[in-house]
Design a protein around this motif. Structure first.
Motif, PDB file in Angstrom:
ATOM      1  N   UNK A  51       0.930  -1.119   0.144  1.00 52.75           N
ATOM      2  CA  UNK A  51       0.108  -0.064  -0.017  1.00 52.75           C
ATOM      3  C   UNK A  51       0.865   1.248   0.116  1.00 52.75           C
ATOM      4  N   UNK A  52       0.821   2.139  -0.730  1.00 51.71           N
ATOM      5  CA  UNK A  52       1.337   3.468  -0.963  1.00 51.71           C
ATOM      6  C   UNK A  52       1.018   4.471   0.188  1.00 51.71           C
TER       7      UNK A  52
ATOM      8  N   UNK B 109      -7.462  10.825  -1.590  1.00 54.49           N
ATOM      9  CA  UNK B 109      -6.348   9.807  -1.695  1.00 54.49           C
ATOM     10  C   UNK B 109      -6.532   8.576  -1.054  1.00 54.49           C
ATOM     11  N   UNK B 110      -7.255   8.670   0.172  1.00 61.18           N
ATOM     12  CA  UNK B 110      -7.572   7.453   0.745  1.00 61.18           C
ATOM     13  C   UNK B 110      -8.841   6.628   0.147  1.00 61.18           C
ATOM     14  N   UNK B 111      -9.749   7.409  -0.404  1.00 59.99           N
ATOM     15  CA  UNK B 111     -10.627   6.494  -1.411  1.00 59.99           C
ATOM     16  C   UNK B 111     -10.118   5.817  -2.490  1.00 59.99           C
ATOM     17  N   UNK B 112      -8.804   6.290  -2.991  1.00 52.10           N
ATOM     18  CA  UNK B 112      -7.945   5.543  -4.105  1.00 52.10           C
ATOM     19  C   UNK B 112      -7.061   4.536  -3.693  1.00 52.10           C
ATOM     20  N   UNK B 113      -7.275   4.050  -2.206  1.00 51.86           N
ATOM     21  CA  UNK B 113      -6.661   3.195  -1.650  1.00 51.86           C
ATOM     22  C   UNK B 113      -5.207   3.425  -1.094  1.00 51.86           C
ATOM     23  N   UNK B 114      -4.844   4.754  -0.909  1.00 52.17           N
ATOM     24  CA  UNK B 114      -3.611   5.092  -0.329  1.00 52.17           C
ATOM     25  C   UNK B 114      -3.818   5.111   1.252  1.00 52.17           C
TER      26      UNK B 114
ATOM     27  N   UNK C  27      -9.673  12.826  10.680  1.00 55.68           N
ATOM     28  CA  UNK C  27      -9.448  11.462  10.486  1.00 55.68           C
ATOM     29  C   UNK C  27     -10.773  10.642  10.609  1.00 55.68           C
ATOM     30  N   UNK C  28     -11.424  11.035  11.444  1.00 54.62           N
ATOM     31  CA  UNK C  28     -12.783  10.324  11.761  1.00 54.62           C
ATOM     32  C   UNK C  28     -13.685  10.584  10.868  1.00 54.62           C
ATOM     33  N   UNK C  29     -14.020  11.888  10.091  1.00 54.17           N
ATOM     34  CA  UNK C  29     -14.632  12.209   8.974  1.00 54.17           C
ATOM     35  C   UNK C  29     -14.516  11.349   7.901  1.00 54.17           C
ATOM     36  N   UNK C  30     -13.035  11.040   7.631  1.00 50.90           N
ATOM     37  CA  UNK C  30     -12.682  10.354   6.242  1.00 50.90           C
ATOM     38  C   UNK C  30     -13.316   9.145   6.425  1.00 50.90           C
ATOM     39  N   UNK C  31     -13.022   8.593   7.706  1.00 48.24           N
ATOM     40  CA  UNK C  31     -13.395   7.124   7.865  1.00 48.24           C
ATOM     41  C   UNK C  31     -14.882   6.970   7.574  1.00 48.24           C
TER      42      UNK C  31
ATOM     43  N   UNK D 138     -16.624   8.769   5.610  1.00 43.81           N
ATOM     44  CA  UNK D 138     -17.121   8.947   4.267  1.00 43.81           C
ATOM     45  C   UNK D 138     -16.229   7.875   3.479  1.00 43.81           C
ATOM     46  N   UNK D 139     -15.332   7.197   3.593  1.00 42.86           N
ATOM     47  CA  UNK D 139     -14.667   6.009   3.102  1.00 42.86           C
ATOM     48  C   UNK D 139     -14.398   4.963   4.072  1.00 42.86           C
ATOM     49  N   UNK D 140     -15.381   4.000   4.027  1.00 40.98           N
ATOM     50  CA  UNK D 140     -15.143   2.840   4.938  1.00 40.98           C
ATOM     51  C   UNK D 140     -14.134   1.920   4.488  1.00 40.98           C
ATOM     52  N   UNK D 141     -13.291   1.751   5.570  1.00 39.70           N
ATOM     53  CA  UNK D 141     -11.912   0.995   5.351  1.00 39.70           C
ATOM     54  C   UNK D 141     -10.724   1.806   5.105  1.00 39.70           C
ATOM     55  N   UNK D 142     -11.134   3.204   5.125  1.00 43.54           N
ATOM     56  CA  UNK D 142      -9.906   4.347   4.808  1.00 43.54           C
ATOM     57  C   UNK D 142      -8.827   3.983   5.755  1.00 43.54           C
ATOM     58  N   UNK D 143      -7.476   3.940   5.526  1.00 43.55           N
ATOM     59  CA  UNK D 143      -6.430   3.869   6.279  1.00 43.55           C
ATOM     60  C   UNK D 143      -5.970   5.227   6.508  1.00 43.55           C
TER      61      UNK D 143
END
Length: 276
Positions: free
Chosen positions: A1-2, A21-26, A42-46, A48-53
């Motif tokens: 993972x990049x 970027x998180x949605x694209x798998x980074x 970070x919580x907002x991104x998680x 919006x994007x389930x599984x976001x790292x």
């Protein structure tokens, strides 16, 4: 993972950049001055994007000690988005005594990129994206008056810092190419965007009516960070087009002198691409 690091990722165009970027798998590191705001982002991104790292880490670009501390704990990075910035503020200085817009927008990112360079160069196809602005066209660099003792104006100081962003991005790409390194450096222009920089007093009304959303302003950064069509040294605009920098931003003489001055002021030397 990049892995991508986005500075100023809790607000403005930084947040939608990090989310995309998180949605694209980074894996995305949110480098934010405020820990609490970074954790909320970070919580907002998680959400919006389930599984976001995503991970928050504290970084104050107005404090070189904080920049060093942040960089020391970075084990891997493939994409660095130099996004954070301040603008149109009253005269202030960084913890190290530099005029604040110059210190945060340019010197902090110069130091961060240099300290992360050994880690970036371990990545195949590393990228450094520096968020500049067409405000660079009004910027002027007087190396004999970096503190702006002869006179301070909010907009001219901001334009100067954006000119420095342009010169830095171009010089980093030139030096990396001369050294034969697998590193691409580009600058971007988000366009007139409703970020915190504009949300002050009477400008808040203008921001709400006339400026684009942060999500749209982030498009040039997202493209620069991920598109396989991007080439080093480009200046990418809000419609994802290649823009032409000002004559000053294309000056090799200015870029070289700024690089040397930045090295002296921060104490950060890019050993892998140093010109000996």
């Amino acid at each position: 993972m990049r892995t991508a690091i986005v500075t100023g990722a809790n607000t403005g165009i930084g947040l939608p950049t990090a989310q995309a970027l998180a949605a694209q798998g980074l894996r995305v590191v949110l480098a934010t001055r405020s820990r609490d705001k970074g954790l909320a982002a970070a919580e907002a991104i998680r959400s919006a994007v389930p599984g976001a790292d995503v991970e928050q880490r504290t970084l104050d670009l107005a404090d070189l000690a904080s920049v060093h501390s942040f960089a020391e704990d970075v084990g891997t990075v493939d994409v660095l988005v130099n996004n954070a910035g301040v603008g149109m503020i009253a005269p202030q200085t960084t913890r190290d005594g530099f005029e604040l817009q110059f210190g945060v927008n340019h010197l902090g990112h110069y130091a961060l990129t240099g300290l992360l360079l050994p880690v970036l160069l371990k990545s195949q196809g590393a990228r450094v994206v520096t968020v500049a602005s067409d405000a660079h066209k009004s910027g002027r660099l007087d190396f004999d008056d970096l503190p702006l003792n002869k006179g301070y104006a909010k907009m001219s100081s901001y334009g100067r810092s954006k000119l420095c962003n342009m010169l830095f991005a171009a010089e980093l790409d030139r030096r990396a190419r001369r050294a034969g390194l697998d590193l691409v450096s580009v600058a971007t222009h988000p366009g007139a965007t409703a970020t915190d920089i504009f949300k002050m007093g009477r400008l808040q009304w203008v921001a709400g009516l006339l400026l684009k959303s942060p999500e749209k302003g982030a498009l040039s950064s997202i493209h620069a960070a991920t598109s396989p069509s991007v080439r080093g040294g480009e200046y990418i605009g809000p419609k994802l087009q290649r823009l032409t920098p000002s004559a000053a931003a294309r000056s090799q003489e200015l870029a070289t002198r700024l690089w040397d001055v930045s090295e002296q002021l921060t104490g950060v030397r890019y050993e892998q691409i140093a010109e000996r």
